[in-house]
Design an enzyme around this catalytic site. Structure first.
Site, short mmCIF file in Angstrom:
data_model
loop_
_atom_site.label_atom_id
_atom_site.label_comp_id
_atom_site.label_asym_id
_atom_site.label_seq_id
_atom_site.Cartn_x
_atom_site.Cartn_y
_atom_site.Cartn_z
N GLY A 20 0.80 -1.22 0.00
CA GLY A 20 0.00 0.00 0.00
C GLY A 20 0.83 1.27 0.00
O GLY A 20 0.42 2.28 0.57
N ASN A 22 1.36 3.20 -2.49
CA ASN A 22 0.61 4.23 -3.21
C ASN A 22 -0.52 4.79 -2.35
O ASN A 22 -0.83 5.99 -2.43
CB ASN A 22 0.06 3.67 -4.53
CG ASN A 22 1.07 3.78 -5.67
OD1 ASN A 22 1.63 4.85 -5.89
ND2 ASN A 22 1.31 2.68 -6.36
N ARG A 99 -6.75 -8.31 -7.48
CA ARG A 99 -7.92 -9.08 -7.87
C ARG A 99 -8.51 -8.48 -9.14
O ARG A 99 -8.50 -7.25 -9.31
CB ARG A 99 -9.01 -9.03 -6.77
CG ARG A 99 -8.57 -9.56 -5.42
CD ARG A 99 -8.42 -11.05 -5.38
NE ARG A 99 -9.67 -11.73 -5.71
CZ ARG A 99 -9.74 -13.03 -5.99
NH1 ARG A 99 -8.65 -13.76 -6.03
NH2 ARG A 99 -10.90 -13.59 -6.26
N ASN A 115 -7.01 2.87 -11.63
CA ASN A 115 -5.92 1.92 -11.35
C ASN A 115 -4.59 2.57 -11.68
O ASN A 115 -4.49 3.41 -12.57
CB ASN A 115 -6.09 0.65 -12.20
CG ASN A 115 -5.04 -0.42 -11.88
OD1 ASN A 115 -4.74 -0.68 -10.71
ND2 ASN A 115 -4.49 -1.03 -12.90
N HIS A 117 -0.73 1.37 -12.82
CA HIS A 117 -0.03 0.19 -13.34
C HIS A 117 1.42 0.56 -13.67
O HIS A 117 1.66 1.60 -14.29
CB HIS A 117 -0.74 -0.32 -14.60
CG HIS A 117 -0.10 -1.54 -15.19
ND1 HIS A 117 -0.31 -2.80 -14.69
CD2 HIS A 117 0.77 -1.69 -16.22
CE1 HIS A 117 0.40 -3.68 -15.39
NE2 HIS A 117 1.06 -3.03 -16.33
#
Lengths: 222, 222
Positions: A20, A22, A99, A115, A117
Site C-alpha cells: 500500500g 501508493n 484481484r 488503477n 499500473h
C-alpha cells in the site's frame, strides 16, 4: 485553498492487497493539504496487508474482506461495493489490488474506478510489468493511471510518467524507480479528479476507444 | 577527432521509400562532423522518392530498384544486398523504408540492419504508429531505434526517445513532434555503432530475447 467553497472534497475508497505504498502517497498528499480529498475507507482482500496498517495509522477505517469467503468474484465485489457505499465513497482507487474486478464494481462507480499500473500501457499489461519490460529490453519505462474497464489494464488512460531503463537495472531497481513516479502521479491525477477536470469521452458512432479529456486547471483565487 | 586513428568510418547504406528526412539528418550529422560515418549509397524502391534527390544533392550514389520488377521479396533483397556490397556498406539503415525485409538482407548484415520506428515499441508496431497511439489515448509517445529481425518492428531495441502527447494533437502534430526526436536519435545511435559500442547479447540457453548492450563512451583524447 482555491475551489474550497464550490466543491466538496473527493471521497476515496482505496483497495489494496499488499504494502500500500501508493495508498500512503495519497494519505500523505491529503494530510499535507496538496490533495483536496478524504480517504474514507481502505479495503483489502488480504487481512495481513500492510496497507490496512497504514490506514489504521491514519485513522482511516480498514476493512478486510477475504475473497475466499465468497462464492464468486461478483459476490465478493458486491461486498466491496457495500463497504464503499457505507463510507460514502465516490471514487475508487486500486492501489496494488491484485484481484480482477467485475462489472458489479465498475457499474457501481462508472468512470470512477482508477488503477495505477507500473508500465507505459498498452505495453506490458498484467503481472510483473517491470520484469516484462526488462526482458523485452526497452530503454524507457514508466507508470500509467487509467480508468478501469472490463479488460486487464486496458481502460482509458488518464496520465503516464516515464523513467529511463539503465543498462545495469534488475527488476528491483526498475521497480523502485517507477514506484517513485507512481507516488507522484497518483495523487496528482486524484487532484485533477477532485477538481472535476477529468472526463471520459465516448464516440459510439465512430466505434472509437473512449478517450480521457483533462480540462485546464483553474487559477488559484487571488 | 577522438578515435580517428583506430577505427575507419562506418560505411552506411540507407534504404528509403519516401521523403527521407531521417536520411537528411544522417547526412547533416556526417557533414557537420558529428557522426564519424560515410553514407556510401542510398537505395529506394520508389524511383521518385525525395530521399534519392537528397542523396544526389549530397553527392551520394542514389539507386532506384523497383520492387515490382522482381519475382519475390527475396529476389528484390538480393539486388539490394548486391548494391549495398558494391558500395562497401557495413551497416544498413532503414529510414522510412516501407518494404518488409527478408533473411536475404538480414543474414548478409547480421545485427547491422537498423530501423527507426515512430513509437515506443513494443507499443504500436506497423503502419500509422502515430495514429495508433492517438486512437489508443496514450499520454506519451516517442520513437525507437532497433536492430531488425524477422518480425515487424520486433527486433532488439537500441534506444528510445519520448515526447508528450497533448490534448489537442492530431496525427500531423504528433508526427512532427516525434520526427524531431527521430532526427536526433538516429544519428546518435549510428555514432555509437561507429564507435563499436553497440552489441547484441544472446542467451540461447535461457531462451531469452536478444538484448542490446551499449558500452560506455570513451573520453575524448585530451
Amino acid at each position: 485553498m482555491s475551489g474550497a467553497v464550490d466543491a466538496p472534497p473527493l471521497v476515496l475508497g482505496v483497495l489494496v492487497s499488499g504494502s500500500g505504498s501508493n495508498l500512503q502517497a495519497v494519505l500523505d498528499a491529503v494530510s499535507r493539504g496538496e490533495l483536496r480529498a478524504k480517504v474514507a475507507v481502505v479495503i483489502s482482500n488480504v487481512a495481513s496487508a500492510k496497507g490496512l496498517d497504514r490506514a489504521r495509522a491514519a485513522r482511516v477505517p480498514a476493512v478486510a474482506l477475504d475473497h475466499k469467503a465468497y462464492g464468486s468474484r461478483e459476490a465478493f465485489d458486491e461486498a466491496v461495493v457495500e463497504a464503499l457505499r457505507a463510507h460514502g465513497v465516490t471514487c475508487v482507487v486500486l492501489a496494488g489490488f491484485m484481484r480482477i474486478v467485475t462489472p458489479v464494481l465498475l457499474d457501481a462507480f462508472p468512470d470512477r474506478v482508477v488503477n495505477i499500473h507500473p508500465s507505459l500501457l498498452p505495453a506490458f499489461p498484467g503481472v510483473d510489468a517491470q520484469g516484462q519490460a526488462l526482458r523485452y529490453g526497452v530503454r524507457v519505462a514508466g507508470c500509467t493511471v487509467h480508468f478501469v474497464d472490463a479488460g486487464t489494464d486496458t481502460g482509458p488512460i488518464i496520465a503516464q510518467a516515464v523513467v529511463p531503463v539503465n543498462e545495469e537495472d534488475d527488476v528491483e531497481a526498475l521497480r523502485a524507480r517507477i514506484l517513485a513516479r507512481e507516488h507522484e502521479l497518483l495523487p496528482a491525477v486524484l487532484g485533477w479528479i477532485a477538481e472535476d477536470r477529468v472526463h471520459v469521452e465516448r464516440d459510439v458512432a465512430a466505434n472509437a476507444r473512449p478517450r480521457v479529456r483533462i480540462s485546464p486547471g483553474r487559477r488559484p483565487a487571488s
